[in-house]
Design a protein around this motif. Structure first.
Motif, PDB file in Angstrom:
ATOM      1  N   LYS B 126     -15.964  14.454 -27.091  1.00 27.36           N
ATOM      2  CA  LYS B 126     -17.298  13.965 -26.661  1.00 27.36           C
ATOM      3  C   LYS B 126     -17.363  13.166 -25.827  1.00 27.36           C
ATOM      4  N   HIS B 127     -17.881  12.833 -24.444  1.00 28.16           N
ATOM      5  CA  HIS B 127     -18.148  10.875 -24.169  1.00 28.16           C
ATOM      6  C   HIS B 127     -17.600  10.288 -24.454  1.00 28.16           C
ATOM      7  N   ASN B 128     -15.708  10.380 -23.964  1.00 29.15           N
ATOM      8  CA  ASN B 128     -14.930  10.062 -23.638  1.00 29.15           C
ATOM      9  C   ASN B 128     -14.949   8.621 -22.744  1.00 29.15           C
ATOM     10  N   ILE B 129     -15.135   7.118 -23.185  1.00 29.84           N
ATOM     11  CA  ILE B 129     -15.660   5.772 -22.632  1.00 29.84           C
ATOM     12  C   ILE B 129     -14.154   5.424 -21.386  1.00 29.84           C
ATOM     13  N   GLU B 130     -14.247   5.633 -19.890  1.00 31.81           N
ATOM     14  CA  GLU B 130     -12.714   4.934 -19.114  1.00 31.81           C
ATOM     15  C   GLU B 130     -13.474   3.536 -18.460  1.00 31.81           C
ATOM     16  N   VAL B 131     -13.462   3.048 -19.093  1.00 32.74           N
ATOM     17  CA  VAL B 131     -13.816   1.147 -19.428  1.00 32.74           C
ATOM     18  C   VAL B 131     -12.825   0.469 -18.170  1.00 32.74           C
ATOM     19  N   LEU B 132     -13.361   0.060 -17.192  1.00 29.78           N
ATOM     20  CA  LEU B 132     -12.166  -0.822 -16.319  1.00 29.78           C
ATOM     21  C   LEU B 132     -12.656  -2.099 -16.238  1.00 29.78           C
ATOM     22  N   PRO B 133     -11.988  -2.742 -16.624  1.00 29.32           N
ATOM     23  CA  PRO B 133     -12.246  -4.147 -16.224  1.00 29.32           C
ATOM     24  C   PRO B 133     -12.151  -4.460 -14.805  1.00 29.32           C
ATOM     25  N   ALA B 134     -13.241  -5.581 -14.583  1.00 29.17           N
ATOM     26  CA  ALA B 134     -13.319  -5.891 -12.992  1.00 29.17           C
ATOM     27  C   ALA B 134     -14.231  -7.496 -13.184  1.00 29.17           C
ATOM     28  N   PHE B 135     -14.371  -8.117 -11.858  1.00 29.67           N
ATOM     29  CA  PHE B 135     -14.460  -9.535 -11.783  1.00 29.67           C
ATOM     30  C   PHE B 135     -15.357  -9.421 -10.855  1.00 29.67           C
ATOM     31  N   GLU B 136     -16.870  -9.650 -10.905  1.00 28.60           N
ATOM     32  CA  GLU B 136     -17.573  -9.504  -9.507  1.00 28.60           C
ATOM     33  C   GLU B 136     -17.969 -11.130  -8.659  1.00 28.60           C
ATOM     34  N   LEU B 137     -17.637 -10.690  -7.268  1.00 19.58           N
ATOM     35  CA  LEU B 137     -17.977 -11.305  -5.619  1.00 19.58           C
ATOM     36  C   LEU B 137     -19.170 -11.817  -6.530  1.00 19.58           C
ATOM     37  N   GLU B 138     -19.017 -12.977  -5.455  1.00 19.12           N
ATOM     38  CA  GLU B 138     -20.592 -13.160  -5.035  1.00 19.12           C
ATOM     39  C   GLU B 138     -21.697 -12.260  -4.340  1.00 19.12           C
ATOM     40  N   ASN B 139     -20.958 -11.909  -3.625  1.00 23.64           N
ATOM     41  CA  ASN B 139     -21.094 -10.526  -2.113  1.00 23.64           C
ATOM     42  C   ASN B 139     -21.283  -9.273  -3.304  1.00 23.64           C
ATOM     43  N   LYS B 140     -21.364  -9.072  -4.444  1.00 24.45           N
ATOM     44  CA  LYS B 140     -21.889  -8.034  -5.639  1.00 24.45           C
ATOM     45  C   LYS B 140     -20.405  -6.931  -5.876  1.00 24.45           C
ATOM     46  N   THR B 141     -19.067  -7.220  -5.024  1.00 30.18           N
ATOM     47  CA  THR B 141     -18.515  -6.238  -5.129  1.00 30.18           C
ATOM     48  C   THR B 141     -17.487  -6.578  -6.578  1.00 30.18           C
ATOM     49  N   PHE B 142     -17.046  -5.949  -6.495  1.00 28.16           N
ATOM     50  CA  PHE B 142     -15.705  -5.575  -7.928  1.00 28.16           C
ATOM     51  C   PHE B 142     -14.347  -6.366  -7.448  1.00 28.16           C
TER      52      PHE B 142
END
Lengths: 204, 304
Positions: B126-142
């Motif tokens: 229950k409540h398995n976690i899907e983790v996605l590593p990401a780098f955040e850009l200045e425009n707040k997108t990843f």
């Protein structure tokens, strides 16, 4: 069961005829649209609906197919009322009861809505259509309530002689002469003996 | 059936303890990753929750496939390191994330629309976690790693999805979240139906924007749901048409029963659509307020 059915007697004598007045026909048309008056047969027939609540008991909305036979009126002034769809018979059957226990007098669904000595109290001015219809509705509420909750919303009178005994106990002064007449007692001592005998029989 | 819809809404909403359980799990994972990638103390800023746990459109009872989507912000040097990687950089990054987490958790790969993610499985599933590593850009997108087809770095903008959802939910006075949970419950209760959550959510938001801009109160939810099925049916493809036809027919029946003051029959129809989370009504009400009250009836008698 058959023996019981054969034993059934409807004690009223059908002597009079009731003819509805124009205002009674208008009342029927405006207040009970699903009931119709058949002038030729002199019968009121159709669906009698109600939404009733007895005292603090639960309200019930229901309907029955009925027939009010205005050509067959008892000497007490009330017409014969029948439940024509066989629903009450069916309820009795489903609950394993004799149909008389649900206050019908025969397999034609003739309702026994009142103990004869009580008629004068309920209808002090004689037959009144609106009083009769409300009376039938309340009677059918009793049946529906029993069907739904397996208990009686108010006390019924016992069958036959027991009902008369209960009536006498309810108000000796008021009903003594009716009860005496019902048992065919010619003297007060005979009546006293009859009452004593019945009280012992029914332990009341 | 206002009461039943309020109760239904409560029944399918995650409980506080379930929300706390999810939070404890994803916080623990992000803390573990933070410890490996950063020198400072974890304060939650490297974690970004998205998906149904962010929008609170997840539903009860929990099923195995209800995972929590969480994004972990990787430092710039980590992103650069893997971006300049000679082989499949995205795959290597995901492997590194897995290795870090494997010390504490059981992990596995999971294929998603945006490529592989790391799935952390918990014992009770229950409540398995899907983790996605990401780098955040200045425009707040990843920028996120996509390990498929030799590896690539893709743009990802979960904020835009969340903002669209929140805007709809604010305008409709929370009808968006309520209706989404209810419709997800319908999907769950229809095993042969494949209706992607994001697609369902977008369709619901479009429907509300056209028909219930200012939301609705619980007393009219039966109409909202019927209208929603009507709208979904109008835009659906062949694969979902029969499911929507069935649901719409049932919803129409339920609406008719409600109009006839037969909530018992209506609740049975809603339960066919939504399952047992919709409260059943055992008895139809009598119209007590209109009932004639009587107190001195004649006692029935039988003459035999």
């Amino acid at each position: 069961m058959k023996a019981k059915q054969e034993y059934l007697r409807h004690q009223v004598h059908h002597m009079q005829i009731i003819k509805l007045t124009t205002s009674e026909i208008d009342y029927l048309k405006s207040e009970h649209k699903s009931l119709t008056y058949n002038r030729i047969k002199n019968i009121i027939e159709g669906t009698l609906s109600f939404n009733l609540k007895f005292s603090d008991e639960k309200a019930i909305e229901d309907k029955y197919q009925v027939e009010i036979e205005l050509n067959e009126v008892s000497d007490l002034g009330l017409p014969i009322v029948r439940e024509t769809d066989g629903r009450i018979l069916k309820i009795a059957q489903e609950k394993g009861l004799f149909f008389g226990d649900l206050h019908i007098n025969n397999a034609e669904g003739e309702l026994c809505i009142i103990l004869p000595p009580k008629v004068k109290e309920k209808y002090p001015n004689g037959f009144e259509l609106n009083t009769l219809i409300e009376h039938i509705q309340e009677h059918l509420y009793w049946v529906s309530y029993f069907e739904k909750y397996n208990k009686k919303p108010w006390k019924e009178y016992g069958h036959g002689e027991l009902g008369y005994l209960e009536l006498y106990i309810e108000n000796k002064k008021l009903y003594a002469s009716d009860v005496k007449k019902y048992f065919g007692c010619k003297s007060r001592p005979e009546f006293r003996r009859k009452i004593k005998e019945l009280r012992e029989k029914y332990k009341i | 059936m206002e009461k039943q819809f309020i109760k239904f809404s409560e029944n399918i909403r995650l409980t506080e303890s379930q929300e706390t359980d999810a939070k404890t799990k994803y916080t623990g994972i992000c803390k573990t990753l933070h410890k490996s990638y950063y020198d400072n103390k974890y304060d939650g800023k490297t974690k970004f929750l998205f998906g149904s746990y962010k929008t609170k459109t997840n539903t009860r009872p929990l099923s195995q496939d209800q995972d929590v989507d969480v994004l972990f912000r990787i430092p710039e040097e980590t992103y650069k390191k893997f971006k300049d990687y000679k082989g499949n950089g995205p795959s290597a990054l995901l492997q590194e994330i897995k290795d870090v987490l494997n010390e504490t958790y059981t992990t596995t790969d999971e294929i998603k629309g945006w490529g592989k993610i790391v799935l952390i499985k918990f014992s009770e599933n229950k409540h398995n976690i899907e983790v996605l590593p990401a780098f955040e850009l200045e425009n707040k997108t990843f920028i996120i790693p996509n390990s498929g087809n030799g590896g690539s770095w893709d743009g990802f903008d979960p904020r835009a999805q969340i903002e669209t959802f929140q805007s709809s939910n604010d305008k409709t006075n929370s009808l968006t979240v309520d209706l989404t949970r209810m419709m997800k419950t319908w999907v769950k209760n229809t095993p042969s139906l494949d209706y992607k959550s994001y697609e369902l959510l977008n369709n619901i938001m479009d429907f509300l924007d056209e028909n219930y801009k200012k939301g609705s109160d619980y007393s009219k939810y039966h109409l909202v749901i019927k209208d929603c099925f009507e709208c979904l049916k109008a835009i659906c493809d062949y694969s979902t048409d029969s499911h929507l036809t069935t649901a719409l027919d049932r919803a129409k029946k339920a609406v008719d029963f409600i109009a006839d003051n037969k909530p018992k029959e209506a609740s049975l129809e809603w339960r066919k659509i939504f399952g047992n989370e919709f409260p059943s009504v055992t008895e139809n009400p009598t119209n007590e307020s209109k009932a004639r009250v009587f107190t001195t009836p004649s006692s029935p008698y039988a003459n035999y």
